[in-house]
Motif scaffolding. Structure first.
Motif, PDB file in Angstrom:
ATOM      1  N   ALA A  34       0.813  -1.134   0.054  1.00  0.00           N
ATOM      2  CA  ALA A  34      -0.098   0.122   0.007  1.00  0.00           C
ATOM      3  C   ALA A  34       0.857   1.264   0.043  1.00  0.00           C
ATOM      4  CB  ALA A  34      -0.937   0.007   1.293  1.00  0.00           C
ATOM      5  N   ASN A  35       2.157   1.127   0.848  1.00  0.00           N
ATOM      6  CA  ASN A  35       2.854   2.262   0.548  1.00  0.00           C
ATOM      7  C   ASN A  35       3.452   2.718  -0.441  1.00  0.00           C
ATOM      8  OD1 ASN A  35       2.748   3.474   3.330  1.00  0.00           O
ATOM      9  ND2 ASN A  35       4.396   1.816   4.106  1.00  0.00           N
ATOM     10  N   TYR A  36       3.601   1.857  -1.538  1.00  0.00           N
ATOM     11  CA  TYR A  36       4.195   2.095  -2.763  1.00  0.00           C
ATOM     12  C   TYR A  36       3.211   3.284  -3.252  1.00  0.00           C
ATOM     13  CZ  TYR A  36       8.029  -0.975  -2.976  1.00  0.00           C
ATOM     14  OH  TYR A  36       9.163  -1.584  -2.686  1.00  0.00           O
ATOM     15  N   VAL A  37       1.854   2.758  -3.475  1.00  0.00           N
ATOM     16  CA  VAL A  37       0.660   3.427  -3.932  1.00  0.00           C
ATOM     17  C   VAL A  37       0.714   4.750  -3.160  1.00  0.00           C
ATOM     18  CG1 VAL A  37      -1.846   3.689  -4.558  1.00  0.00           C
ATOM     19  CG2 VAL A  37      -0.591   1.409  -4.594  1.00  0.00           C
ATOM     20  N   VAL A  38       0.746   4.876  -1.897  1.00  0.00           N
ATOM     21  CA  VAL A  38       0.550   6.172  -1.092  1.00  0.00           C
ATOM     22  C   VAL A  38       1.502   6.966  -1.648  1.00  0.00           C
ATOM     23  CG1 VAL A  38       0.715   7.047   1.228  1.00  0.00           C
ATOM     24  CG2 VAL A  38      -0.852   4.949   0.800  1.00  0.00           C
ATOM     25  N   GLU A  39       2.752   6.698  -1.529  1.00  0.00           N
ATOM     26  CA  GLU A  39       4.385   7.296  -1.734  1.00  0.00           C
ATOM     27  C   GLU A  39       3.749   8.133  -3.194  1.00  0.00           C
ATOM     28  OE1 GLU A  39       7.605   5.590  -0.759  1.00  0.00           O
ATOM     29  OE2 GLU A  39       7.137   5.396   1.230  1.00  0.00           O
ATOM     30  N   LEU A  40       3.637   7.312  -4.175  1.00  0.00           N
ATOM     31  CA  LEU A  40       3.323   7.673  -5.518  1.00  0.00           C
ATOM     32  C   LEU A  40       2.376   8.884  -5.764  1.00  0.00           C
ATOM     33  CD1 LEU A  40       3.715   7.419  -8.592  1.00  0.00           C
ATOM     34  CD2 LEU A  40       2.263   5.659  -8.621  1.00  0.00           C
ATOM     35  N   LEU A  41       0.916   8.543  -5.144  1.00  0.00           N
ATOM     36  CA  LEU A  41      -0.100   9.495  -5.161  1.00  0.00           C
ATOM     37  C   LEU A  41       0.205  10.898  -4.304  1.00  0.00           C
ATOM     38  CD1 LEU A  41      -3.153   7.240  -5.303  1.00  0.00           C
ATOM     39  CD2 LEU A  41      -2.030   8.555  -7.136  1.00  0.00           C
ATOM     40  N   GLN A  42       1.192  10.581  -3.167  1.00  0.00           N
ATOM     41  CA  GLN A  42       1.364  11.621  -2.542  1.00  0.00           C
ATOM     42  C   GLN A  42       2.423  12.754  -3.462  1.00  0.00           C
ATOM     43  OE1 GLN A  42       3.009  10.333   0.927  1.00  0.00           O
ATOM     44  NE2 GLN A  42       1.071  10.422   2.241  1.00  0.00           N
ATOM     45  N   GLN A  43       3.307  12.083  -4.062  1.00  0.00           N
ATOM     46  CA  GLN A  43       4.398  12.869  -4.877  1.00  0.00           C
ATOM     47  C   GLN A  43       3.733  13.299  -6.193  1.00  0.00           C
ATOM     48  OE1 GLN A  43       7.341   9.807  -5.615  1.00  0.00           O
ATOM     49  NE2 GLN A  43       7.982   9.849  -3.551  1.00  0.00           N
ATOM     50  N   LYS A  44       2.782  12.559  -6.848  1.00  0.00           N
ATOM     51  CA  LYS A  44       1.837  13.031  -8.046  1.00  0.00           C
ATOM     52  C   LYS A  44       0.807  12.556  -8.007  1.00  0.00           C
ATOM     53  CE  LYS A  44       2.570  12.123 -12.895  1.00  0.00           C
ATOM     54  NZ  LYS A  44       3.053  10.995 -14.058  1.00  0.00           N
ATOM     55  N   PRO A  45      -0.247  13.515  -7.525  1.00  0.00           N
ATOM     56  CA  PRO A  45      -1.700  13.148  -7.292  1.00  0.00           C
ATOM     57  C   PRO A  45      -2.385  12.824  -8.658  1.00  0.00           C
ATOM     58  CG  PRO A  45      -0.893  15.136  -6.037  1.00  0.00           C
ATOM     59  CD  PRO A  45       0.163  14.771  -7.002  1.00  0.00           C
ATOM     60  N   ALA A  67      -6.260   4.818   4.236  1.00  0.00           N
ATOM     61  CA  ALA A  67      -5.676   5.915   4.040  1.00  0.00           C
ATOM     62  C   ALA A  67      -6.298   7.117   3.402  1.00  0.00           C
ATOM     63  CB  ALA A  67      -4.333   5.577   2.899  1.00  0.00           C
ATOM     64  N   SER A  68      -7.187   6.832   2.575  1.00  0.00           N
ATOM     65  CA  SER A  68      -8.038   7.825   2.029  1.00  0.00           C
ATOM     66  C   SER A  68      -9.044   8.451   2.960  1.00  0.00           C
ATOM     67  CB  SER A  68      -8.776   7.245   0.724  1.00  0.00           C
ATOM     68  OG  SER A  68     -10.063   7.667   0.890  1.00  0.00           O
ATOM     69  N   ARG A  69      -9.544   7.699   3.843  1.00  0.00           N
ATOM     70  CA  ARG A  69     -10.466   8.234   5.055  1.00  0.00           C
ATOM     71  C   ARG A  69      -9.797   9.124   5.805  1.00  0.00           C
ATOM     72  NH1 ARG A  69     -11.961   7.613   9.916  1.00  0.00           N
ATOM     73  NH2 ARG A  69     -10.274   6.067  10.547  1.00  0.00           N
ATOM     74  N   ILE A  70      -8.327   8.872   6.310  1.00  0.00           N
ATOM     75  CA  ILE A  70      -7.738   9.739   7.255  1.00  0.00           C
ATOM     76  C   ILE A  70      -7.163  10.980   6.491  1.00  0.00           C
ATOM     77  CG2 ILE A  70      -7.640   7.876   8.791  1.00  0.00           C
ATOM     78  CD1 ILE A  70      -4.521   7.477   8.104  1.00  0.00           C
ATOM     79  N   ASP A 147       2.591   5.519 -14.443  1.00  0.00           N
ATOM     80  CA  ASP A 147       3.549   5.800 -13.301  1.00  0.00           C
ATOM     81  C   ASP A 147       3.834   4.259 -12.661  1.00  0.00           C
ATOM     82  OD1 ASP A 147       4.004   8.680 -12.973  1.00  0.00           O
ATOM     83  OD2 ASP A 147       1.903   8.587 -13.584  1.00  0.00           O
ATOM     84  N   LEU A 148       2.905   3.425 -12.670  1.00  0.00           N
ATOM     85  CA  LEU A 148       3.276   2.106 -11.694  1.00  0.00           C
ATOM     86  C   LEU A 148       1.988   1.138 -12.419  1.00  0.00           C
ATOM     87  CD1 LEU A 148       4.771   0.778  -9.540  1.00  0.00           C
ATOM     88  CD2 LEU A 148       2.928   1.589  -7.997  1.00  0.00           C
ATOM     89  N   ALA A 149       2.701   0.080 -12.709  1.00  0.00           N
ATOM     90  CA  ALA A 149       1.911  -0.900 -13.020  1.00  0.00           C
ATOM     91  C   ALA A 149       2.007  -2.101 -12.033  1.00  0.00           C
ATOM     92  CB  ALA A 149       2.155  -1.793 -14.368  1.00  0.00           C
TER      93      ALA A 149
END
Ligand code: GLP
Length: 279
Positions: A34-45, A67-70, A147-149
């Motif tokens: 999950a962190n891979y996705v969170v970090e990607l979307l934080q850097q590049k929404p 993560a979306s909820r909080i 960006d990520l597959a």
């Protein structure tokens, strides 16, 4: 010395690469994914992703909902492409469209992302597959690489593992694109459980009619449209396939092995899935 047949095969594959291998304890597998996705979307929404289904990512998706909820992450501006879909009514609870709805979209605390998935009930599934391929290529032409597959491998217990529904055989060659495939008995035997469970849970009629066909991105669709791959596998059932994918020959006998044709791949495993690797 390499035979001419081997040289030809090598030329077709191009350069091979060593994926980054990350082995974690089962307890932190899903958070790490999950962190891979969170970090990607934080850097590049506005990032774009290829997304998978199956039992492997289920907890990862629930962590992403949380993560979306909080407010740690938003999918609002992201673009998602689903890796594959059954040839089936998308309203069926066993469809991959229903999977994405229930595991991710139903509980996002911001607006939904832009999401593309082949329509399981399209009147001409092969035409739908061609149109889906065109959509992803057009997206890449306009926005740059995905960006990520995120892909999984399957089925559990097999040595020659698929990605998406690129099953072992010449049809899953290096340059294959989105198409209709017939689901082989080995894959059906394993995947049917999740399908039937979803159907039962929602009281769907005809629940045991597991689809015979699916639409799947091809090997080229995955490798040639994405800047980076994240390959997920957990559990002892995946160990023989993971070993073959990373240590066997690259080719259509084990379609997941083609990930080694991509220069930027992370393979995330739990200890059980990594257990048969040489090092
Ligand atoms: C199906 C999907 C694959 C997925 C695989 C793994 O076969 N077509 O894309 O990788 O399931 O499933 P699981 O995570 O349940 O092992």
């Amino acid at each position: 010395m390499a035979s001419s047949a081997e040289v030809t095969l090598q030329e077709q594959l191009g350069q091979l690469y060593q994926p980054e291998l990350i082995v974690v304890h089962d307890a932190i597998f899903d958070t790490t994914a999950a962190n891979y996705v969170v970090e990607l979307l934080q850097q590049k929404p506005t990032a774009s992703l290829i997304v998978l289904t199956g039992s492997t990512p289920e907890v990862m998706y629930s962590l992403l909902q949380e993560a979306s909820r909080i407010g740690v992450v938003t999918f609002e501006w992201a673009t998602l492409f689903s890796l594959d879909e059954y040839v089936i009514d998308p309203a069926h609870p066993g469809s991959y469209a229903a999977f994405m709805e229930s595991r991710l979209f139903s509980n996002l605390h911001t607006s939904r992302p832009t999401w593309h998935i082949p329509r399981g009930d399209a009147p001409d599934p092969q035409a739908e597959a061609v149109a889906f391929e065109a959509r992803i290529r057009e997206h890449v032409a306009q926005n740059g690489l995905i960006d990520l597959a995120i892909v999984g491998v399957g089925p559990s217990g097999a040595e020659n593992v698929h990605i998406g529904f690129n099953e072992p055989g010449p049809d899953s060659h290096r340059h294959s694109v989105t198409r209709v495939i017939t689901i082989p008995p080995e894959t059906a035997a394993v995947n049917k459980a999740l399908f039937v469970e979803a159907a039962r849970k929602h009281g769907w009629q005809g629940q045991d009619e597991y689809p015979s066909e699916a639409m799947s991105m091809g090997i080229s669709t995955i490798l040639d449209t994405s800047a980076r791959l994240l390959v997920l596998a957990k559990g002892a059932g995946k160990a023989p396939g993971v070993k073959r994918m990373l240590e066997g020959e690259v080719g259509w006998e084990c379609p997941a092995s083609y990930i080694r044709c991509h220069p930027n791949v992370t393979v995330l495993l739990d200890e059980a899935a990594a257990a048969l690797l040489e090092q």
